[in-house]
Design a protein around this motif. Structure first.
Motif, mmCIF file in Angstrom:
data_model
loop_
_atom_site.group_PDB
_atom_site.id
_atom_site.type_symbol
_atom_site.label_atom_id
_atom_site.label_comp_id
_atom_site.label_asym_id
_atom_site.label_seq_id
_atom_site.Cartn_x
_atom_site.Cartn_y
_atom_site.Cartn_z
ATOM 1 N N PRO A 1 -5.235 -4.131 0.649
ATOM 2 C CA PRO A 1 -3.851 -4.489 0.295
ATOM 3 C C PRO A 1 -2.975 -3.283 -0.020
ATOM 4 C CG PRO A 1 -5.327 -4.968 -1.534
ATOM 5 C CD PRO A 1 -6.194 -4.606 -0.368
ATOM 6 N N GLN A 2 -3.584 -2.123 -0.217
ATOM 7 C CA GLN A 2 -2.806 -0.914 -0.435
ATOM 8 C C GLN A 2 -2.379 -0.267 0.891
ATOM 9 O OE1 GLN A 2 -1.747 0.044 -3.535
ATOM 10 N NE2 GLN A 2 -2.671 -1.941 -4.035
ATOM 11 N N GLN A 3 -2.940 -0.753 1.988
ATOM 12 C CA GLN A 3 -2.590 -0.211 3.307
ATOM 13 C C GLN A 3 -1.829 -1.221 4.157
ATOM 14 O OE1 GLN A 3 -5.891 1.233 5.621
ATOM 15 N NE2 GLN A 3 -4.598 1.974 7.289
ATOM 16 N N PHE A 4 -2.198 -2.515 4.049
ATOM 17 C CA PHE A 4 -1.537 -3.547 4.845
ATOM 18 C C PHE A 4 -0.899 -4.582 3.921
ATOM 19 C CE2 PHE A 4 -4.298 -1.646 7.925
ATOM 20 C CZ PHE A 4 -3.578 -1.712 9.106
ATOM 21 N N THR B 1 6.371 -2.698 -4.214
ATOM 22 C CA THR B 1 5.298 -2.442 -5.184
ATOM 23 C C THR B 1 4.275 -1.464 -4.635
ATOM 24 O OG1 THR B 1 5.569 -4.636 -6.158
ATOM 25 C CG2 THR B 1 3.474 -3.506 -6.561
ATOM 26 N N VAL B 2 3.842 -1.699 -3.392
ATOM 27 C CA VAL B 2 2.832 -0.839 -2.785
ATOM 28 C C VAL B 2 3.394 0.550 -2.493
ATOM 29 C CG1 VAL B 2 1.352 -0.520 -0.766
ATOM 30 C CG2 VAL B 2 1.528 -2.774 -1.823
ATOM 31 N N LEU B 3 4.664 0.607 -2.086
ATOM 32 C CA LEU B 3 5.283 1.888 -1.776
ATOM 33 C C LEU B 3 5.708 2.653 -3.027
ATOM 34 C CD1 LEU B 3 7.494 0.862 1.297
ATOM 35 C CD2 LEU B 3 5.428 2.273 1.330
ATOM 36 N N GLY B 4 5.717 1.952 -4.160
ATOM 37 C CA GLY B 4 6.091 2.589 -5.416
ATOM 38 C C GLY B 4 7.576 2.875 -5.529
#
Length: 246
Positions: A192-195, A242-245
């Motif tokens: 989930p941190q990549q896709f 969220t993932v991209l910060g």
């Protein structure tokens, strides 16, 4: 009379299964295969009732081979120890044989096979693949079938995924490929941190996102390094930020 296929890259292992099957004349070996590619062709040709299958094989492994079969038959695994795989086997496979195994242990597996209803066994095989796909070794690449060819796509080469009826379209620099899975499946098994699921019909490799542009009311477009544009819903926008910060 049941038809069987043996798929194992070790000649000695195939020989042992054939020898043990001599005690079970109701099962006929239609073909023995040394890798998953041969196994798929043999399954399509012979439509076996059961496969005696190893997991760790060159080219594609046993799980990946089964994924490419539209209606996988009953499976009895004959494999070396794999703690994660064993858990999957216990829940869904007809049986698993831990190498090296005896004639007595093999006979018990055949007994379990004859006791099981074929429809239930087919469902168990599909459940097995869903469980196994969540293992750490199964989410590093995607194996697809294109015509008579099999292609292995490293997960880092996937740009984005797109829902396409009963399939998911895997977009890469070499083109797009169809996989008979759901978006929900990939959402469960991919990192989930990549896709990130940006939309009910799209999932994107965040490493390729260059910017997120407003599109229509409460929706956006993710711009990728490749030039592609991927739809982003309101919920997907929150996930992506969220993932991209950001």
């Amino acid at each position: 009379m049941k038809k069987a296929i043996i798929v194992d890259d070790e000649p000695l292992a195939r020989m042992v299964v054939k020898e043990y099957l001599l005690q079970h004349p109701s099962i006929t070996v239609m073909q023995e295969c040394s890798d998953g590619f041969e196994g798929i062709k043999a399954i399509m040709q012979h439509q076996p009732d059961v496969i005696f299958l190893d997991i760790q094989m060159p080219k594609i492994n046993g799980f990946e081979m089964l994924e490419l079969v539209e209606q996988p038959p009953a499976v009895i695994f004959a494999t070396a120890f794999d703690e994660y795989a064993i858990k999957a086997f216990e829940s869904h496979a007809v049986d698993y044989l831990l190498k090296p195994f005896s004639q007595e242990r093999f006979d018990k597996a055949i007994e379990r096979l004859t006791e099981r209803d074929s429809a239930v066994t087919a469902n168990n095989t599909r459940d097995l693949l869903e469980t196994a796909a969540q293992g750490p070794q199964q989410n590093q690449r995607i194996v697809v079938k294109t015509g008579n060819k099999i292609k292995i796509i490293p997960i880092d080469e996937v740009h984005y995924l797109e829902a396409a009826d009963d399939y998911v379209k895997i977009h890469t620099k070499e083109g797009s490929f169809l996989k008979n899975k759901t978006m929900g499946h990939f959402e469960k098994v991919l990192n989930p941190q990549q896709f990130v699921r940006t939309h009910r019909s799209f999932m994107v490799n965040v490493q390729l996102v260059t910017r997120i542009d407003p599109y229509e009311k409460e929706s956006y477009l993710a711009q990728l390094k490749t030039g592609a544009q991927v739809p982003v819903s309101k919920t997907g926008y929150t996930r992506l930020k969220t993932v991209l910060g950001i």
